[in-house]
Design a protein around this motif. Sequence first.
Motif, PDB file in Angstrom:
ATOM      1  N   LEU A 187     133.375  20.323  46.897  1.00 19.90           N
ATOM      2  CA  LEU A 187     134.443  20.219  45.914  1.00 19.90           C
ATOM      3  C   LEU A 187     134.581  21.545  45.187  1.00 19.90           C
ATOM      4  N   ASP A 188     135.770  22.131  45.242  1.00 18.47           N
ATOM      5  CA  ASP A 188     135.989  23.389  44.537  1.00 18.47           C
ATOM      6  C   ASP A 188     135.854  23.193  43.034  1.00 18.47           C
ATOM      7  N   LEU A 189     135.298  24.191  42.376  1.00 13.79           N
ATOM      8  CA  LEU A 189     135.222  24.244  40.920  1.00 13.79           C
ATOM      9  C   LEU A 189     135.891  25.547  40.512  1.00 13.79           C
ATOM     10  N   PHE A 190     137.156  25.457  40.120  1.00 16.02           N
ATOM     11  CA  PHE A 190     137.971  26.640  39.852  1.00 16.02           C
ATOM     12  C   PHE A 190     137.563  27.297  38.534  1.00 16.02           C
ATOM     13  N   LEU A 191     137.315  28.586  38.593  1.00 17.82           N
ATOM     14  CA  LEU A 191     136.867  29.305  37.406  1.00 17.82           C
ATOM     15  C   LEU A 191     138.002  29.670  36.456  1.00 17.82           C
ATOM     16  N   ASP A 192     139.249  29.453  36.897  1.00 21.09           N
ATOM     17  CA  ASP A 192     140.391  29.752  36.029  1.00 21.09           C
ATOM     18  C   ASP A 192     140.950  28.496  35.362  1.00 21.09           C
ATOM     19  N   LEU A 193     140.181  27.395  35.408  1.00 16.38           N
ATOM     20  CA  LEU A 193     140.642  26.132  34.835  1.00 16.38           C
ATOM     21  C   LEU A 193     139.591  25.548  33.894  1.00 16.38           C
ATOM     22  N   VAL A 194     139.976  24.482  33.178  1.00 15.67           N
ATOM     23  CA  VAL A 194     139.022  23.695  32.392  1.00 15.67           C
ATOM     24  C   VAL A 194     137.864  23.288  33.314  1.00 15.67           C
ATOM     25  N   PRO A 195     136.610  23.471  32.918  1.00 14.53           N
ATOM     26  CA  PRO A 195     136.101  23.700  31.560  1.00 14.53           C
ATOM     27  C   PRO A 195     135.851  25.174  31.208  1.00 14.53           C
ATOM     28  N   PHE A 196     136.336  26.093  32.057  1.00 13.23           N
ATOM     29  CA  PHE A 196     136.075  27.511  31.820  1.00 13.23           C
ATOM     30  C   PHE A 196     137.205  28.187  31.054  1.00 13.23           C
ATOM     31  N   THR A 197     138.416  27.650  31.161  1.00 16.44           N
ATOM     32  CA  THR A 197     139.580  28.149  30.427  1.00 16.44           C
ATOM     33  C   THR A 197     140.383  26.936  29.959  1.00 16.44           C
ATOM     34  N   PRO A 198     141.380  27.134  29.105  1.00 17.10           N
ATOM     35  CA  PRO A 198     142.192  25.992  28.650  1.00 17.10           C
ATOM     36  C   PRO A 198     143.146  25.462  29.715  1.00 17.10           C
ATOM     37  N   ARG A 199     143.370  26.192  30.762  1.00 18.62           N
ATOM     38  CA  ARG A 199     144.349  25.821  31.791  1.00 18.62           C
ATOM     39  C   ARG A 199     143.884  24.579  32.550  1.00 18.62           C
ATOM     40  N   GLU A 200     144.824  23.627  32.796  1.00 17.74           N
ATOM     41  CA  GLU A 200     144.467  22.355  33.415  1.00 17.74           C
ATOM     42  C   GLU A 200     144.577  22.366  34.935  1.00 17.74           C
ATOM     43  N   SER A 201     145.505  23.148  35.506  1.00 16.24           N
ATOM     44  CA  SER A 201     145.706  23.123  36.948  1.00 16.24           C
ATOM     45  C   SER A 201     146.224  24.471  37.429  1.00 16.24           C
ATOM     46  N   ASN A 202     146.115  24.682  38.741  1.00 20.20           N
ATOM     47  CA  ASN A 202     146.664  25.876  39.367  1.00 20.20           C
ATOM     48  C   ASN A 202     147.388  25.464  40.644  1.00 20.20           C
ATOM     49  N   GLU A 203     147.766  26.417  41.468  1.00 19.96           N
ATOM     50  CA  GLU A 203     148.544  26.106  42.663  1.00 19.96           C
ATOM     51  C   GLU A 203     147.769  25.255  43.667  1.00 19.96           C
ATOM     52  N   PHE A 204     146.440  25.205  43.537  1.00 19.52           N
ATOM     53  CA  PHE A 204     145.614  24.462  44.486  1.00 19.52           C
ATOM     54  C   PHE A 204     145.245  23.067  44.004  1.00 19.52           C
ATOM     55  N   GLY A 205     145.366  22.816  42.723  1.00 17.92           N
ATOM     56  CA  GLY A 205     144.991  21.510  42.183  1.00 17.92           C
ATOM     57  C   GLY A 205     144.287  21.661  40.852  1.00 17.92           C
ATOM     58  N   GLY A 206     143.211  20.894  40.654  1.00 17.59           N
ATOM     59  CA  GLY A 206     142.495  20.945  39.392  1.00 17.59           C
ATOM     60  C   GLY A 206     141.038  20.614  39.576  1.00 17.59           C
TER      61      GLY A 206
END
Length: 269
Positions: A187-206
């Motif tokens: 399972l990907d854990l995106f570094l540009d999303l919550v819980p690392f930033t306020p952003r909830e989603s990106n082009e790939f999901g959340g």
Amino acid sequence: MIARRALPPEHLAWNARWGAPFGRALHRRARTGGLLDRTLLTWAPSLRGPFGFQPNNTTREAEYPWAFHATPIAPGMRVLEIGGGLSGFQFVLDRSGCDVVNVDPGMEARGRGWPCDQATMARLNRAFGTQVTLHSTFLDAAPLAQGTFDRVFSISVIEHIPRAELPAIMRRAFELLKPGGSFVITLDLFLDLVPFTPRESNEFGGNVPVRMLAESAPFELAQGDRAELYGFPEFDAAAVLARRETLMVGAFHPALAQLLVLRKPGPGR
């Protein structure tokens, strides 16, 4: 757990054997989409290797061999890959003696989809001497009998699926497994999303809370460090970032890879 940058020798050897995660050397030297690459696809797909047909983030270098070795794989096992697309993992499972089913709606996916059709699957099965069965549909619509699979795999797919659909998918995976069977998940854990930033989603999901996944059906967490699985109370984003230099971070998109195994209670293999 979260995939580490340094891979164990058996995982390096597995990648070398199967050309994971980007295909064999000849394909990598060919310009993607160029004449040589198109020739390999049309006339000699086996030279590209099973992993030469679907682009991946670099974290798959850790995810594929980990998923293969996370639980024992034995000839005769019936295994399901959810959202396998044209990934080489399904063909490796088949070559290892498993009866493999891939359920993937392709570009009809309601989240992020990949091209995947019956004609291409038939061509790749011929190239690799495999018999992977593709159901070009959603998991809830696939004609699969309950309690008939030894393993279910999901390799970096769940984070691309709309959040509201995930509990039903987890319950369906639980139903399809035999007692004692395992659901192997990366399972990907995106570094540009919550819980690392306020952003909830990106082009790939959340980022999906793993605890929610695990508790959607009566699974046991058989493998996985709760302190490194987002959504468990032990998870600490700051502690994860503090160890970033030891972790494998995707080169194409900044993401870590969470690794876990959920087990359906009961005797089994």
